[in-house]
Structures are given as C-alpha cells and as structure tokens.
Design a protein around this motif. Structure first.
Motif, short mmCIF file in Angstrom:
data_model
loop_
_atom_site.label_atom_id
_atom_site.label_comp_id
_atom_site.label_asym_id
_atom_site.label_seq_id
_atom_site.Cartn_x
_atom_site.Cartn_y
_atom_site.Cartn_z
N LYS A 183 0.82 -1.21 0.00
CA LYS A 183 0.00 0.00 0.00
C LYS A 183 0.85 1.26 0.00
CE LYS A 183 -3.73 -2.27 2.56
NZ LYS A 183 -4.54 -2.25 3.81
N THR A 184 2.10 1.15 0.43
CA THR A 184 2.97 2.32 0.50
C THR A 184 3.96 2.38 -0.67
OG1 THR A 184 4.53 1.09 1.90
CG2 THR A 184 2.80 2.38 3.01
N SER A 185 3.82 1.48 -1.62
CA SER A 185 4.76 1.42 -2.74
C SER A 185 4.53 2.57 -3.71
CB SER A 185 4.61 0.09 -3.49
OG SER A 185 3.34 0.03 -4.12
N HIS A 186 5.54 2.83 -4.53
CA HIS A 186 5.40 3.84 -5.58
C HIS A 186 4.36 3.39 -6.60
CE1 HIS A 186 8.76 6.48 -4.45
NE2 HIS A 186 9.37 5.38 -4.05
N TYR A 191 -0.88 4.49 -9.30
CA TYR A 191 -2.09 4.01 -9.95
C TYR A 191 -3.36 4.09 -9.12
CZ TYR A 191 1.45 1.99 -13.04
OH TYR A 191 2.50 1.82 -13.89
N GLN A 192 -3.23 4.28 -7.81
CA GLN A 192 -4.42 4.18 -6.95
C GLN A 192 -5.50 5.19 -7.33
OE1 GLN A 192 -3.61 4.06 -2.79
NE2 GLN A 192 -5.73 3.63 -2.23
N ASP A 193 -5.12 6.42 -7.64
CA ASP A 193 -6.11 7.43 -7.98
C ASP A 193 -6.62 7.30 -9.41
OD1 ASP A 193 -5.94 8.51 -5.45
OD2 ASP A 193 -4.46 10.03 -6.01
N LEU A 194 -5.96 6.48 -10.22
CA LEU A 194 -6.35 6.33 -11.62
C LEU A 194 -7.27 5.15 -11.86
CD1 LEU A 194 -2.88 7.00 -13.32
CD2 LEU A 194 -4.80 8.60 -13.12
N LEU A 195 -7.18 4.13 -11.01
CA LEU A 195 -7.96 2.90 -11.19
C LEU A 195 -8.92 2.72 -10.03
CD1 LEU A 195 -5.06 0.55 -12.35
CD2 LEU A 195 -6.86 1.51 -13.79
N LYS A 196 -10.17 2.44 -10.34
CA LYS A 196 -11.19 2.32 -9.30
C LYS A 196 -11.96 1.00 -9.47
CE LYS A 196 -10.34 6.44 -7.66
NZ LYS A 196 -9.68 6.59 -6.33
N LEU A 247 8.59 1.23 -11.37
CA LEU A 247 9.16 0.00 -10.83
C LEU A 247 10.55 0.25 -10.26
CD1 LEU A 247 9.25 -3.10 -10.48
CD2 LEU A 247 10.10 -3.23 -12.84
N LEU A 248 11.36 1.05 -10.95
CA LEU A 248 12.71 1.34 -10.46
C LEU A 248 12.66 1.98 -9.09
CD1 LEU A 248 15.78 1.57 -10.85
CD2 LEU A 248 15.37 3.78 -11.98
N ASP A 249 11.74 2.90 -8.88
CA ASP A 249 11.62 3.56 -7.57
C ASP A 249 11.34 2.53 -6.48
OD1 ASP A 249 12.10 6.06 -8.62
OD2 ASP A 249 9.97 6.50 -8.93
N ALA A 358 -7.84 -7.70 -6.02
CA ALA A 358 -6.97 -8.82 -5.67
C ALA A 358 -5.58 -8.66 -6.27
CB ALA A 358 -7.60 -10.13 -6.14
N LEU A 359 -5.52 -8.14 -7.49
CA LEU A 359 -4.23 -7.96 -8.15
C LEU A 359 -3.48 -6.75 -7.60
CD1 LEU A 359 -5.12 -8.64 -11.89
CD2 LEU A 359 -3.62 -10.02 -10.44
N LEU A 360 -4.21 -5.72 -7.25
CA LEU A 360 -3.61 -4.48 -6.78
C LEU A 360 -4.20 -4.18 -5.40
CD1 LEU A 360 -4.06 -2.48 -10.10
CD2 LEU A 360 -2.14 -3.93 -9.45
N PRO A 361 -3.74 -4.91 -4.39
CA PRO A 361 -4.44 -4.92 -3.09
C PRO A 361 -4.11 -3.73 -2.19
CG PRO A 361 -2.56 -6.40 -3.01
CD PRO A 361 -2.58 -5.82 -4.39
N TRP A 362 -4.26 -2.52 -2.73
CA TRP A 362 -4.02 -1.38 -1.87
C TRP A 362 -5.32 -0.63 -1.56
CZ3 TRP A 362 -0.66 -1.42 -6.36
CH2 TRP A 362 -1.26 -0.92 -7.52
N TRP A 363 -6.45 -1.18 -2.02
CA TRP A 363 -7.73 -0.60 -1.65
C TRP A 363 -8.29 -1.34 -0.44
CZ3 TRP A 363 -6.74 -1.08 -6.93
CH2 TRP A 363 -6.75 0.14 -7.66
N THR A 364 -8.97 -0.63 0.41
CA THR A 364 -9.68 -1.25 1.52
C THR A 364 -11.15 -0.95 1.36
OG1 THR A 364 -9.36 0.72 2.88
CG2 THR A 364 -7.73 -1.05 3.11
N PHE A 365 -11.98 -1.94 1.61
CA PHE A 365 -13.42 -1.80 1.44
C PHE A 365 -14.08 -1.98 2.79
CE2 PHE A 365 -11.59 -3.34 -2.47
CZ PHE A 365 -12.10 -2.45 -3.40
#
Length: 376
Positions: A183-186, A191-196, A247-249, A358-365
């Motif tokens: 959840k704290t990754s670059h 992408y978090q604000d771009l994908l919902k 990814l490099l970051d 599931a693929l990008l598990p940085w959202w919490t519901f």
C-alpha cells in the motif's frame, strides 16, 4: 509558388466512373474540366460530356482562375473554347504526374482500399490501445489482424495510458506492476487514484521478466542495483511516467538505495528499445528493461523480477463485441504458444477478467454504518 494537397474519394462498387476517369489514379476535378473543354471545344459540350450543368462548369472554371491567378480558357465569342498556354501547361503537368507516380499512387490506393475495407466489414473490429512499451503487443497486433481484429496501438507511459483511458481517448490501456505491491509502494501511489474498483476491469495478458540490460557478456558483472551503485556504472533511466520508472523507484527502496546512488545519465529513454540501443552504442553501461528487448539486440541481461502486464478497460466496454473478440483471441492456444516463445514472457490468465482489488491490493473496502443499515 502554389501548394499541392492530396485527397481521396470513397465510392460504392456500383458507382461507375468513365473509363478515362477510372484510369487516372490521382484525380483533380479541375483537370477533368480542362480535359473535357479541350476535347469537346465548348463549355456546353464539356458540361454534357461530364453530365454537369453549363452554369456549374462555367462557374468552376472562373473560380479556379481566381484561385490560381491565371486564365485557363480563351473566351472568344463565336469561337471554340480552347485552353490558354497556362491551361495547356497544367494538363502537361497532370500527364507527367500520372506517368511518373503511377506505381506509388497505385500502391497507396490499394493500401487505402484494404484499410477502409475494415470499416465496411461487419465482422471486423477495431480497438484503440494506449500502452506502456512492450514487445508482445506488436506481435498481438499482427496475430489479431489475421482474424479481423485490428489493434490501433500507441505506446506511452503506463500512467499516461490509464489517463487516456479515463479521458475516453482509448478503449484499452496497458500497464505493468510488480506483484505483490504494498500500500505504500510507488506503484500504489502511481495508480491508486487512476484505477477504481467497479469502474475499471482488468483483463489478464502476460507476465514478463524485467532486469538489468547490460553490454554483451556483462563485463562489469552487474547483477543487482547494489552492483550498479557500487561500481558507479553509467545508468540510463526510462522516462518519467513509464511503468518501468515507477518500478525502479520501488526496487531502489527495496534495495535501500535512492536515485542519487545511481550514476545516471542526464537524458532518459522513452522505450525499452531506445534504452537497449543506448547501451549497445556504448553511451551507457546499464538500464532497467525487459529481457526480450535485450535478447533481440544481442545484449546481456541480469533478471531481477517477474511482473504482470495488464490490460484494463472501463466496465462499460468489457462486453462489447470488439473487447470480447480480444478476450477470446488471448485465450487461443496458438496465441499463448507464440507469447510463451518470446524471451521472458509467459501467458498468464490471458483473456480472463481479473479482480482489480486482488491484483492491486491497496484498496480497503469498509462498509460505512449508513451503508450497512441500508443493506440490512
């Protein structure tokens, strides 16, 4: 000096042109008028030959005289109409053009006909795809075209690709992520604000190997980012906004390094191919890129990780005929075998609709109390 602009027309197969007009691969309406006047000897006869009104032919000739700044017809009462010297020279230029450029014009016409045939084919589909640079997508474009699915692919950064999707400039976007991403990754921040969830749907495509692209034989023995930092090897970046730069970051953070630890060139590269060329030319020693590009250029490669390359669309586009055709194609055995033959690539849930959370598990519901009350 007068400029020349080219255009083309679309005709139904039932539309019949005169043999003379049909034989001219590059046509201009003024030349049709001049030729008719020269052959018929009068405006009225030229109009009848062209199945046009006298007023239209006369008006067009006068209009073109104003546009070109020269007289085209000798207007003498009681005499047959004839071309001026300038009109004759225009017809000469027309004949020269037709004679010199016939092969190139015919090739262009045939290419245009093939391309526009797709628009009139009810079984053909077109999908616009903005995507992070990838070696498998051009192969997919060739494979899909053979089956009536035409992919209009434009390479850009992963972030820009998803923005283009959200702004309606494309139907699909391609981006890649390390798995898992915290959840704290670059990656999460990018992408978090771009994908919902609920708005976007991810379609599985492939996994591929990212690593260090180096000179043949890896003369500096670079196997990790720590090696790159320690040896002060000349490092070339990918452009900001690309998935590989994101990814490099993350990889630098995992190695407890930062950008300042790298001996980076001031200029970055927009694609894996451009990055590989910079290394092959000796302008730099190493960069982060995909295995297939390194192998294709005959360079060395030190693998660092497997990553997922995703295709994403809006939920509303998921079940359209074009997107469904792509999903079906991605699941074909022949395509999966072709993908697996590409160095570093493997088909992974190809064509399957996957859970974004599931693929990008940085959202919490977490259901709010109000939502829970309404649900009950």
């Amino acid at each position: 000096m007068h400029s020349v602009r080219l255009n083309y027309t679309l005709n139904h197969h039932s539309d019949k042109l005169s043999p003379a007009a049909d034989s001219m691969l590059l046509r201009h309406p003024l030349m049709d008028l001049l030729q008719a006047v020269a052959q018929q000897g009068s405006i009225s006869a030229a109009a009848r030959a062209l199945d046009l009104s006298y007023r239209h032919v006369w008006g067009e000739l006068k209009r073109w005289e104003d546009v070109l700044g020269h007289e085209l017809i000798v207007w003498e009462k009681g005499q047959s109409a004839r071309l001026t010297e300038f009109g004759d020279k225009l017809m000469w230029a027309e004949r020269q053009t037709q004679a010199r450029l016939a092969p190139q014009i015919e090739a262009l016409r045939a290419d245009l006909e093939r391309t526009f045939a797709v628009a009139f084919d009810p079984d053909a589909h077109v999908l616009t795809l903005y995507a992070s640079h990838d070696d498998a997508l051009p192969r997919l474009r060739e494979y899909a075209a053979e089956q009536g699915l035409h992919l209009d692919i434009r390479f850009c950064g992963s972030v820009d690709a998803i923005r283009a999707l959200n702004e309606g400039r494309c139907t699909l976007a391609g981006f890649h992520t390390q798995s898992p991403s915290s959840k704290t990754s670059h990656t999460a921040k990018a992408y978090q604000d771009l994908l919902k969830p609920g708005l976007h749907k991810i379609i599985g495509f492939a996994t591929r190997v990212q690593g260090l692209i180096v000179a043949p034989g890896n003369p500096l023995q670079l196997h990790s980012l720590q090696d790159v930092a320690r040896t002060r090897a000349r490092f070339v970046h990918r452009s900001l906004g690309t998935g590989t730069r994101v990814l490099l970051d993350d990889l630098l953070g995992q190695a407890q390094l930062d950008l300042h630890d790298l001996n980076a060139l001031p200029d970055d590269e927009p694609s894996h191919t451009a990055l590989a060329e910079a290394i092959a030319s000796g302008r730099c020693d190493v960069g982060l890129g995909i295995e297939s590009t390194a192998r294709a250029r005959g360079l060395g490669f030190a693998p660092l990780l497997h990553e997922h390359f995703h295709l994403v669309c809006l939920k509303s586009a998921l079940d359209t005929p074009a997107t469904q055709a792509l999903r079906d194609l991605l699941q074909e055995r022949d395509w999966c075998e072709a993908l697996n033959a590409l160095p570093g690539y493997a088909a992974h849930s190809s064509g399957d609709v996957q859970s974004l959370s599931a693929l990008l598990p940085w959202w919490t519901f977490k259901k709010s109390k109000k939502a829970a009350t309404v649900a009950s």
